[in-house]
Design a protein around this motif. Structure first.
Motif, PDB file in Angstrom:
ATOM      1  N   SER A   3     -46.735 -25.790 -97.514  1.00  0.00           N
ATOM      2  CA  SER A   3     -46.007 -24.562 -97.166  1.00  0.00           C
ATOM      3  C   SER A   3     -45.845 -24.451 -95.660  1.00  0.00           C
ATOM      4  N   VAL A   4     -44.795 -23.735 -95.276  1.00  0.00           N
ATOM      5  CA  VAL A   4     -44.503 -23.481 -93.857  1.00  0.00           C
ATOM      6  C   VAL A   4     -44.099 -22.022 -93.733  1.00  0.00           C
ATOM      7  N   THR A   5     -44.610 -21.347 -92.690  1.00  0.00           N
ATOM      8  CA  THR A   5     -44.237 -19.959 -92.419  1.00  0.00           C
ATOM      9  C   THR A   5     -43.511 -19.895 -91.076  1.00  0.00           C
ATOM     10  N   ASN A 116     -36.673 -27.534 -92.804  1.00  0.00           N
ATOM     11  CA  ASN A 116     -36.645 -28.730 -91.963  1.00  0.00           C
ATOM     12  C   ASN A 116     -38.057 -29.270 -91.752  1.00  0.00           C
ATOM     13  N   GLU A 117     -39.010 -28.360 -91.566  1.00  0.00           N
ATOM     14  CA  GLU A 117     -40.409 -28.760 -91.375  1.00  0.00           C
ATOM     15  C   GLU A 117     -41.049 -29.153 -92.703  1.00  0.00           C
ATOM     16  N   LEU A 118     -40.839 -28.332 -93.741  1.00  0.00           N
ATOM     17  CA  LEU A 118     -41.458 -28.585 -95.044  1.00  0.00           C
ATOM     18  C   LEU A 118     -41.050 -29.941 -95.603  1.00  0.00           C
ATOM     19  N   TRP A 119     -39.776 -30.259 -95.454  1.00  0.00           N
ATOM     20  CA  TRP A 119     -39.251 -31.498 -96.025  1.00  0.00           C
ATOM     21  C   TRP A 119     -39.405 -32.702 -95.091  1.00  0.00           C
ATOM     22  N   GLY A 120     -39.968 -32.478 -93.902  1.00  0.00           N
ATOM     23  CA  GLY A 120     -40.185 -33.577 -92.970  1.00  0.00           C
ATOM     24  C   GLY A 120     -38.913 -34.221 -92.472  1.00  0.00           C
ATOM     25  N   LEU A 121     -37.836 -33.432 -92.343  1.00  0.00           N
ATOM     26  CA  LEU A 121     -36.535 -33.988 -91.962  1.00  0.00           C
ATOM     27  C   LEU A 121     -36.450 -34.316 -90.479  1.00  0.00           C
ATOM     28  N   ARG A 122     -37.108 -33.511 -89.664  1.00  0.00           N
ATOM     29  CA  ARG A 122     -37.117 -33.707 -88.212  1.00  0.00           C
ATOM     30  C   ARG A 122     -35.711 -33.716 -87.624  1.00  0.00           C
ATOM     31  N   LEU A 123     -34.828 -32.892 -88.191  1.00  0.00           N
ATOM     32  CA  LEU A 123     -33.486 -32.786 -87.626  1.00  0.00           C
ATOM     33  C   LEU A 123     -33.562 -32.087 -86.279  1.00  0.00           C
ATOM     34  N   PRO A 124     -32.761 -32.501 -85.303  1.00  0.00           N
ATOM     35  CA  PRO A 124     -32.807 -31.879 -83.981  1.00  0.00           C
ATOM     36  C   PRO A 124     -32.222 -30.470 -84.007  1.00  0.00           C
ATOM     37  N   ALA A 125     -32.549 -29.708 -82.968  1.00  0.00           N
ATOM     38  CA  ALA A 125     -32.079 -28.325 -82.867  1.00  0.00           C
ATOM     39  C   ALA A 125     -30.555 -28.251 -82.924  1.00  0.00           C
ATOM     40  N   ALA A 287     -39.024   2.586 -85.670  1.00  0.00           N
ATOM     41  CA  ALA A 287     -39.865   1.461 -85.269  1.00  0.00           C
ATOM     42  C   ALA A 287     -39.756   1.300 -83.767  1.00  0.00           C
ATOM     43  N   THR A 288     -40.823   0.826 -83.163  1.00  0.00           N
ATOM     44  CA  THR A 288     -40.803   0.503 -81.738  1.00  0.00           C
ATOM     45  C   THR A 288     -40.834  -1.014 -81.581  1.00  0.00           C
ATOM     46  N   ALA A 289     -40.279  -1.487 -80.476  1.00  0.00           N
ATOM     47  CA  ALA A 289     -40.204  -2.933 -80.253  1.00  0.00           C
ATOM     48  C   ALA A 289     -40.009  -3.184 -78.776  1.00  0.00           C
ATOM     49  N   HIS A 290     -40.148  -4.447 -78.417  1.00  0.00           N
ATOM     50  CA  HIS A 290     -39.851  -4.877 -77.054  1.00  0.00           C
ATOM     51  C   HIS A 290     -39.073  -6.189 -77.116  1.00  0.00           C
ATOM     52  N   GLY A 291     -38.427  -6.519 -76.026  1.00  0.00           N
ATOM     53  CA  GLY A 291     -37.673  -7.760 -75.953  1.00  0.00           C
ATOM     54  C   GLY A 291     -37.575  -8.220 -74.511  1.00  0.00           C
ATOM     55  N   PRO A 292     -37.162  -9.443 -74.299  1.00  0.00           N
ATOM     56  CA  PRO A 292     -36.754 -10.407 -75.312  1.00  0.00           C
ATOM     57  C   PRO A 292     -37.928 -11.103 -75.966  1.00  0.00           C
ATOM     58  N   THR A 293     -37.698 -11.623 -77.165  1.00  0.00           N
ATOM     59  CA  THR A 293     -38.702 -12.396 -77.903  1.00  0.00           C
ATOM     60  C   THR A 293     -38.084 -13.729 -78.316  1.00  0.00           C
ATOM     61  N   PRO A 294     -38.919 -14.715 -78.660  1.00  0.00           N
ATOM     62  CA  PRO A 294     -38.381 -16.020 -79.068  1.00  0.00           C
ATOM     63  C   PRO A 294     -37.642 -15.937 -80.402  1.00  0.00           C
ATOM     64  N   GLY A 295     -36.818 -16.942 -80.670  1.00  0.00           N
ATOM     65  CA  GLY A 295     -36.144 -17.045 -81.951  1.00  0.00           C
ATOM     66  C   GLY A 295     -37.079 -17.577 -83.014  1.00  0.00           C
ATOM     67  N   ALA A 296     -36.518 -18.107 -84.092  1.00  0.00           N
ATOM     68  CA  ALA A 296     -37.293 -18.553 -85.244  1.00  0.00           C
ATOM     69  C   ALA A 296     -38.404 -19.515 -84.809  1.00  0.00           C
ATOM     70  N   THR A 297     -39.654 -19.180 -85.162  1.00  0.00           N
ATOM     71  CA  THR A 297     -40.819 -19.903 -84.669  1.00  0.00           C
ATOM     72  C   THR A 297     -41.779 -20.209 -85.823  1.00  0.00           C
ATOM     73  N   ILE A 298     -42.217 -21.436 -85.910  1.00  0.00           N
ATOM     74  CA  ILE A 298     -43.203 -21.819 -86.914  1.00  0.00           C
ATOM     75  C   ILE A 298     -44.564 -21.248 -86.544  1.00  0.00           C
ATOM     76  N   LEU A 299     -45.212 -20.580 -87.488  1.00  0.00           N
ATOM     77  CA  LEU A 299     -46.540 -20.007 -87.231  1.00  0.00           C
ATOM     78  C   LEU A 299     -47.632 -21.033 -87.561  1.00  0.00           C
TER      79      LEU A 299
END
Length: 299
Positions: A3-5, A116-125, A287-299
């Protein structure tokens, strides 16, 4: 790997300028995206097929069939890579649905990264960005995060420099707004068709982002879709005015709405505004929030 989150942020448009309607049915845009710390988590687990389940406050509003953008993203990735792998996707929703904060686009971006991570594809950004652009105009920014200028229909991105942290309070309305309906209403409200001009990025806004100046940024917030959103949902005007009266530095409908975004001084001001708004405006949640924050990130 079983699994990947992936964690992916919401966005607010600090500038959204809508230009001519193109032959492909889209509008030319100048779209200044800003990623904020309201997150969806997407978990991808090994499976023989591609499925989706949703949890969280907005789960009842998210489709769990083939129309789900995360499912479409996983299938597009598998087709691009020429594989027949599957994934059980579980979306933990915190980003409002149909709220103008790119919730569906965020989940699609997260699904691309997770599979991309789960399937081990390693496709570039670069490959993921091309797939993202085919899925939707906001999906590439959900991959990228930070603050960026989007042109074309919003998918052509240039990273923008920012200084420091900007603080926000968001007021979520009951129900959503259809993005195509808001664009159609925008076209209807304009006395003259929006042909023959090209929108430009606001120099003052770009300077405010670069200098980390929330007061200047608050004065420069703009959204050409806001009149259309207010036309379709007049109660949003009450929410915007309530935020201004409570000291917001800037108030704006986020994207196609109906979420309202309020730029504030600091985290303490954001918390006070979030607590006070429900007593003064017809909203579902804050809701409260701050920015900027990173895009999609693997935990």
């Amino acid at each position: 790997m079983s699994s990947v989150t992936v964690r992916v942020p919401a966005k607010v448009n600090v500038q959204l300028s809508v230009g001519p309607l193109r032959e492909d049915g889209y509008h030319d845009l100048v779209n200044v995206f800003h990623a904020v710390s309201i997150f969806d988590d997407v978990v991808a687990r090994e499976s023989d097929s591609i499925t989706v389940a949703v949890t969280g406050d907005w789960a009842d509003l998210v489709p769990v069939d083939d129309t789900n953008l995360a499912v479409q993203a996983a299938r597009a990735l598998a087709k691009h890579a020429g594989v027949c792998y599957g994934a059980d996707l579980v979306i933990h929703k915190a980003i409002p649905v149909a709220g103008g904060m790119a919730g569906g686009s965020a989940d699609a971006a997260a699904a691309l990264v997770a599979c991309n991570e789960l399937w081990g594809l390693r496709l570039p950004a670069e490959d993921l960005m091309r797939l993202a652009a085919d899925l939707g105009s906001d999906v590439p920014f959900s991959l990228m995060g930070g603050t960026a200028l989007g042109t074309g229909r919003g998918e052509l991105l240039t990273e923008l420099p920012t200084t420091g942290t900007f603080h926000w309070t968001f007021a979520m309305a009951d129900g959503g707004l259809s993005t195509p309906s808001v664009y159609a209403e925008c076209d209807r409200l304009r006395a003259t068709p929006s042909r023959g001009f090209w929108p430009e990025a606001d120099a003052g806004l770009l300077a405010a982002l670069r200098d980390g100046d929330p007061h200047a940024l608050g004065r420069c917030l703009s959204n050409d879709l806001q009149p259309a959103a207010l036309s379709l949902r007049p109660a949003l005007a009450v929410t915007l005015e309530a935020g201004r009266r409570l000291g917001a530095l800037g108030a704006i409908v986020s994207g196609s709405g109906p979420t309202c975004a309020f730029l504030v001084e600091d985290a303490a001001h954001a918390a006070r505004l979030a607590q006070a708004l429900p007593e003064r405006a017809p909203i579902r949640a804050t809701a409260t929030a701050h920015g900027p924050t990173p895009g999609a990130t693997i935990l």
